[in-house]
Motif scaffolding. Structure first.
Motif, PDB file in Angstrom:
ATOM      1  N   LEU A  73       0.771  -1.277  -0.034  1.00 21.69           N
ATOM      2  CA  LEU A  73       0.042   0.013  -0.146  1.00 21.69           C
ATOM      3  C   LEU A  73       0.937   1.349   0.030  1.00 21.69           C
ATOM      4  O   LEU A  73       2.003   1.181   0.532  1.00 21.69           O
ATOM      5  N   SER A  74       0.201   2.552  -0.660  1.00 22.85           N
ATOM      6  CA  SER A  74       0.910   3.443  -0.563  1.00 22.85           C
ATOM      7  C   SER A  74       0.468   4.330   0.797  1.00 22.85           C
ATOM      8  O   SER A  74      -0.292   5.212   0.704  1.00 22.85           O
ATOM      9  N   ALA A  75       1.035   3.850   1.949  1.00 25.20           N
ATOM     10  CA  ALA A  75       1.067   4.273   3.034  1.00 25.20           C
ATOM     11  C   ALA A  75       1.780   5.488   3.663  1.00 25.20           C
ATOM     12  O   ALA A  75       2.942   5.476   3.355  1.00 25.20           O
ATOM     13  N   PHE A  76       1.132   6.370   4.261  1.00 31.19           N
ATOM     14  CA  PHE A  76       1.774   7.405   5.331  1.00 31.19           C
ATOM     15  C   PHE A  76       1.096   7.526   6.725  1.00 31.19           C
ATOM     16  O   PHE A  76       0.012   7.252   6.717  1.00 31.19           O
ATOM     17  N   GLY A  77       1.790   8.288   7.491  1.00 31.05           N
ATOM     18  CA  GLY A  77       1.388   8.294   8.823  1.00 31.05           C
ATOM     19  C   GLY A  77       1.293   9.735   9.329  1.00 31.05           C
ATOM     20  O   GLY A  77       2.042  10.568   8.674  1.00 31.05           O
ATOM     21  N   ILE A  78       0.558   9.946  10.093  1.00 28.86           N
ATOM     22  CA  ILE A  78      -0.027  11.225  10.901  1.00 28.86           C
ATOM     23  C   ILE A  78      -0.093  10.791  12.340  1.00 28.86           C
ATOM     24  O   ILE A  78      -0.672  10.186  12.779  1.00 28.86           O
ATOM     25  N   ASP A  79       0.623  11.813  13.277  1.00 30.76           N
ATOM     26  CA  ASP A  79       0.535  11.598  14.669  1.00 30.76           C
ATOM     27  C   ASP A  79       0.192  13.021  15.127  1.00 30.76           C
ATOM     28  O   ASP A  79       1.142  14.064  14.748  1.00 30.76           O
ATOM     29  N   LEU A  80      -0.450  13.174  16.242  1.00 33.25           N
ATOM     30  CA  LEU A  80      -0.382  14.679  17.251  1.00 33.25           C
ATOM     31  C   LEU A  80       0.913  14.756  17.794  1.00 33.25           C
ATOM     32  O   LEU A  80       1.348  15.706  17.940  1.00 33.25           O
ATOM     33  N   SER A  81       1.598  13.732  18.052  1.00 32.05           N
ATOM     34  CA  SER A  81       3.216  13.934  18.847  1.00 32.05           C
ATOM     35  C   SER A  81       4.193  14.218  17.996  1.00 32.05           C
ATOM     36  O   SER A  81       4.574  13.317  17.152  1.00 32.05           O
ATOM     37  N   PRO A  82       4.933  15.259  17.914  1.00 28.43           N
ATOM     38  CA  PRO A  82       6.068  15.364  17.368  1.00 28.43           C
ATOM     39  C   PRO A  82       7.082  14.480  17.503  1.00 28.43           C
ATOM     40  O   PRO A  82       7.918  14.086  16.834  1.00 28.43           O
ATOM     41  N   ALA A  83       7.138  14.138  18.813  1.00 28.34           N
ATOM     42  CA  ALA A  83       8.181  13.132  19.427  1.00 28.34           C
ATOM     43  C   ALA A  83       8.046  11.750  18.511  1.00 28.34           C
ATOM     44  O   ALA A  83       8.958  10.862  18.276  1.00 28.34           O
TER      45      ALA A  83
END
Length: 216
Positions: A73-83
Motif C-alpha cells: 500500500l501507498s501508506a503514510f502516517g500522521i500523529d499528534l505527537s512531534p516526538a
C-alpha cells in the motif's frame, strides 16, 4: 480554531513516553497473528479498489504504517505527537510521516483510498467521536475503507467507559455502539473482530472494518 484540551493532553503525554512506547510496541505485530491477518485482508481490499493512498492516523512510531507499506500500500502516517513523528521518521526514513490532528487533517476532500486508526481513537471523548469520524468521511474517497482498532467494552458509548490507560485517559468502545456511530457518520460496517486479551492485555480487543458511503 481553538484546540480541544484533550488533544493537548494527549500530545503532551505521548511526547513524554515516545521513546519507551516505541521500544515496547514497534515490534508488537510480530506476536499478533490475528492483527496481521486483518491488516492483510484490509490491504487486499484497498489494493483492489485502487482509490488512493492510505493514511495511518495516530501512527505513533510508524510500525503499522511500515507494515501496510510492506503489504503493497501507498501508506503514510500522521500523529499528534512531534516526538512520535521524529521516531517514526528515524525508524522508517523511506516513508512519509507528518505531524497533525485526526480532527483537522490537512488533506483535500476525498483524497484518501483508506484510513487505519490503530488504537488511536481511544483517547477521543465519546461526545467528540462523531466530529472525528466526520473528518475521516471528508478525506476518504467514496467507497474508501476505514479500519479501527480499540479496546472493547460491552456498555453503551455514553456514558463513556473510561479506563486508566498507561499513557493518558482513554475509552473502551462497545463494538455495537461504535458501529452505530459509524453508520450515522456515513460508514457501512463490512466486518468486525473481537478477540480475547493476550497475557499483557486487560480487555478484549476490537476491530471494525467499514466502508465510506456517499453521504453521512
Amino acid at each position: 480554531m481553538t484546540e480541544a484540551s484533550y488533544l493537548r493532553t494527549t500530545r503532551t503525554a505521548y511526547d513524554a513516553v515516545a521513546v519507551e512506547y516505541a521500544r515496547l510496541f514497534s515490534t508488537s505485530l510480530e506476536t499478533q497473528p490475528l492483527s496481521r491477518a486483518l491488516l492483510a485482508a484490509f490491504a487486499e481490499l484497498v489494493r483492489a479498489a485502487d482509490a488512493g493512498p492510505v493514511a495511518d492516523l495516530g501512527c505513533g512510531p510508524g510500525h503499522v504504517t511500515a507494515h501496510l507499506h510492506g503489504l503493497g500500500l501507498s501508506a503514510f502516517g500522521i500523529d499528534l505527537s512531534p516526538a512520535m513523528i521524529a521516531l517514526a521518521r528515524q525508524a522508517h526514513p523511506d516513508l512519509r510521516f507528518d505531524q497533525g490532528s485526526m480532527t483537522d487533517l490537512d488533506l483535500p476532500d476525498g483524497s484518501l483510498g483508506a484510513i487505519v486508526a490503530w488504537y488511536s481513537v481511544i483517547h477521543t471523548p465519546p461526545e467528540r467521536l462523531p466530529e472525528t469520524l466526520a473528518e475521516f468521511h471528508r478525506v476518504l474517497a467514496p467507497g474508501g475503507h476505514l479500519l479501527l482498532a480499540f479496546q472493547a467494552g460491552d456498555e453503551p458509548l455514553i456514558p463513556a467507559q473510561a479506563f486508566d490507560h498507561k499513557v493518558t485517559l482513554a475509552y473502551r468502545w462497545s463494538p455495537d455502539g461504535l458501529a452505530e456511530v459509524l453508520g450515522r457518520a456515513g460508514f457501512a460496517e463490512k466486518a468486525r473482530l473481537v478477540r480475547q486479551p493476550d497475557e499483557n492485555e486487560r480487555f478484549q480487543q476490537g476491530h471494525l472494518l467499514a466502508r465510506r458511503t456517499a453521504k453521512p
